[in-house]
Design a protein around this motif. Structure first.
Motif, PDB file in Angstrom:
ATOM      1  N   UNK A 163     -17.626   4.213  -3.810  1.00  0.00           N
ATOM      2  CA  UNK A 163     -17.233   3.167  -4.772  1.00  0.00           C
ATOM      3  C   UNK A 163     -15.803   2.733  -4.485  1.00  0.00           C
ATOM      4  N   UNK A 164     -14.904   3.716  -4.353  1.00  0.00           N
ATOM      5  CA  UNK A 164     -13.489   3.398  -4.141  1.00  0.00           C
ATOM      6  C   UNK A 164     -13.288   2.641  -2.817  1.00  0.00           C
ATOM      7  N   UNK A 165     -13.932   3.108  -1.764  1.00  0.00           N
ATOM      8  CA  UNK A 165     -13.768   2.444  -0.465  1.00  0.00           C
ATOM      9  C   UNK A 165     -14.334   1.015  -0.516  1.00  0.00           C
ATOM     10  N   UNK A 166     -15.429   0.819  -1.225  1.00  0.00           N
ATOM     11  CA  UNK A 166     -16.009  -0.524  -1.357  1.00  0.00           C
ATOM     12  C   UNK A 166     -15.060  -1.435  -2.120  1.00  0.00           C
ATOM     13  N   UNK A 167     -14.519  -0.926  -3.223  1.00  0.00           N
ATOM     14  CA  UNK A 167     -13.553  -1.702  -4.015  1.00  0.00           C
ATOM     15  C   UNK A 167     -12.358  -2.094  -3.152  1.00  0.00           C
ATOM     16  N   UNK A 168     -11.841  -1.110  -2.413  1.00  0.00           N
ATOM     17  CA  UNK A 168     -10.647  -1.377  -1.618  1.00  0.00           C
ATOM     18  C   UNK A 168     -10.927  -2.410  -0.536  1.00  0.00           C
ATOM     19  N   UNK A 169     -12.110  -2.319   0.081  1.00  0.00           N
ATOM     20  CA  UNK A 169     -12.396  -3.283   1.134  1.00  0.00           C
ATOM     21  C   UNK A 169     -12.548  -4.683   0.551  1.00  0.00           C
ATOM     22  N   UNK A 170     -13.130  -4.795  -0.633  1.00  0.00           N
ATOM     23  CA  UNK A 170     -13.280  -6.131  -1.197  1.00  0.00           C
ATOM     24  C   UNK A 170     -11.947  -6.677  -1.709  1.00  0.00           C
ATOM     25  N   UNK A 171     -11.086  -5.807  -2.248  1.00  0.00           N
ATOM     26  CA  UNK A 171      -9.770  -6.267  -2.720  1.00  0.00           C
ATOM     27  C   UNK A 171      -8.903  -6.729  -1.536  1.00  0.00           C
ATOM     28  N   UNK A 172      -8.960  -5.979  -0.451  1.00  0.00           N
ATOM     29  CA  UNK A 172      -8.223  -6.384   0.757  1.00  0.00           C
ATOM     30  C   UNK A 172      -8.682  -7.769   1.206  1.00  0.00           C
ATOM     31  N   UNK A 173      -9.993  -7.973   1.209  1.00  0.00           N
ATOM     32  CA  UNK A 173     -10.548  -9.265   1.615  1.00  0.00           C
ATOM     33  C   UNK A 173     -10.087 -10.381   0.672  1.00  0.00           C
ATOM     34  N   UNK A 174     -10.137 -10.128  -0.642  1.00  0.00           N
ATOM     35  CA  UNK A 174      -9.741 -11.146  -1.616  1.00  0.00           C
ATOM     36  C   UNK A 174      -8.262 -11.498  -1.463  1.00  0.00           C
ATOM     37  N   UNK A 175      -7.426 -10.472  -1.241  1.00  0.00           N
ATOM     38  CA  UNK A 175      -5.985 -10.732  -1.113  1.00  0.00           C
ATOM     39  C   UNK A 175      -5.696 -11.539   0.136  1.00  0.00           C
ATOM     40  N   UNK A 176      -6.406 -11.216   1.236  1.00  0.00           N
ATOM     41  CA  UNK A 176      -6.234 -11.989   2.469  1.00  0.00           C
ATOM     42  C   UNK A 176      -6.597 -13.453   2.254  1.00  0.00           C
ATOM     43  N   UNK A 177      -7.622 -13.673   1.420  1.00  0.00           N
ATOM     44  CA  UNK A 177      -8.057 -15.058   1.175  1.00  0.00           C
ATOM     45  C   UNK A 177      -7.313 -15.682  -0.003  1.00  0.00           C
ATOM     46  N   UNK A 178      -6.248 -14.980  -0.499  1.00  0.00           N
ATOM     47  CA  UNK A 178      -5.467 -15.517  -1.608  1.00  0.00           C
ATOM     48  C   UNK A 178      -6.302 -15.739  -2.864  1.00  0.00           C
ATOM     49  N   UNK A 179      -7.324 -14.918  -3.060  1.00  0.00           N
ATOM     50  CA  UNK A 179      -8.210 -15.086  -4.214  1.00  0.00           C
ATOM     51  C   UNK A 179      -7.801 -14.121  -5.327  1.00  0.00           C
TER      52      UNK A 179
END
Ligand SMILES: [Fe+2]
Ligand SMILES: [Fe+2]
Length: 202
Positions: A163-179
């Motif tokens: 769960x934590x690794x999934x959250x972190x990967x999606x947050x990293x992606x969102x931050x990269x896309x400025x979302x």
């Protein structure tokens, strides 16, 4: 398909599959079936109810093809204010899908409805079923992103870590896309970081 909206007869697995096959695009259907398979496997591994896991998975992206205006309108029509979700409208198919499952499909199982509602953002203190759907969404066999193999391995050994690794990967992606990152997701990161630290120190 038999549907009786007035009596809210819950849709069977077959009703739901018929609806998904006729209303969603093919790639979406394949993703949903992949999540259902992964969810059943995780349920077997973690002694959870496989039929419930499958139903929650089949519901999870039922409104994923709807646009922002439709989702916002649908939620407001059912007395829910999207709030922070307006800043991250792609998360709205999750709470809206949970309303749809309840109102249109007659699904009354609160655990299933919660698993649908939180499958995109996650939340602090998810139930086992919620975690299964959250993780299955990332690791289903159609996913090919970088790091998915590590997530699949984690899911097999420690669901909280997955769960934590999934959250972190999606947050990293969102931050990269400025979302926008939903506060529910940040709270979940904190919760699972602490939960894992607590387990590891025992
Ligand atoms: Fe989704
Ligand atoms: Fe999904």
């Amino acid at each position: 398909m038999s549907m009786n909206y007035t009596e809210q007869t819950p849709w069977s697995r077959k009703d739901l599959l018929d609806y998904l096959s006729s209303h969603l695009k093919e790639s979406r259907l394949q993703h949903i079936l992949g999540v259902a398979k992964a969810a059943k496997e995780l349920a077997a591994l973690y002694d959870s109810d496989g039929d419930k896991a499958e139903m929650a998975a089949l519901y999870h992206d039922i409104l994923k093809d709807k646009d922002k205006a439709w989702l916002v309108g649908y939620m407001r029509d059912h007395g829910e204010e999207p709030g922070e979700g307006l800043l991250a409208w792609k998360t709205l198919h999750a709470p809206a899908g949970s309303i749809f499952a309840r109102e249109v499909c007659g699904q009354q199982d609160e655990e299933i409805l919660r698993a649908v509602r939180y499958h995109t953002t996650g939340r602090a203190g998810m139930s086992l079923l919620e975690k299964i759907i959250f993780v299955a969404d990332y690791i289903e066999e159609g996913r090919t992103f970088k790091g998915v193999e590590r997530l699949r391995a984690l899911a097999g050994s420690d669901l909280d870590k997955a769960v934590l690794a999934s959250l972190e990967s999606s947050i990293t992606y969102l931050r990269k896309s400025d979302a926008h990152v939903m506060s529910q997701s940040l709270e979940a990161v904190q919760y699972y970081t602490e939960a894992i630290a607590g387990k590891d120190s025992k």
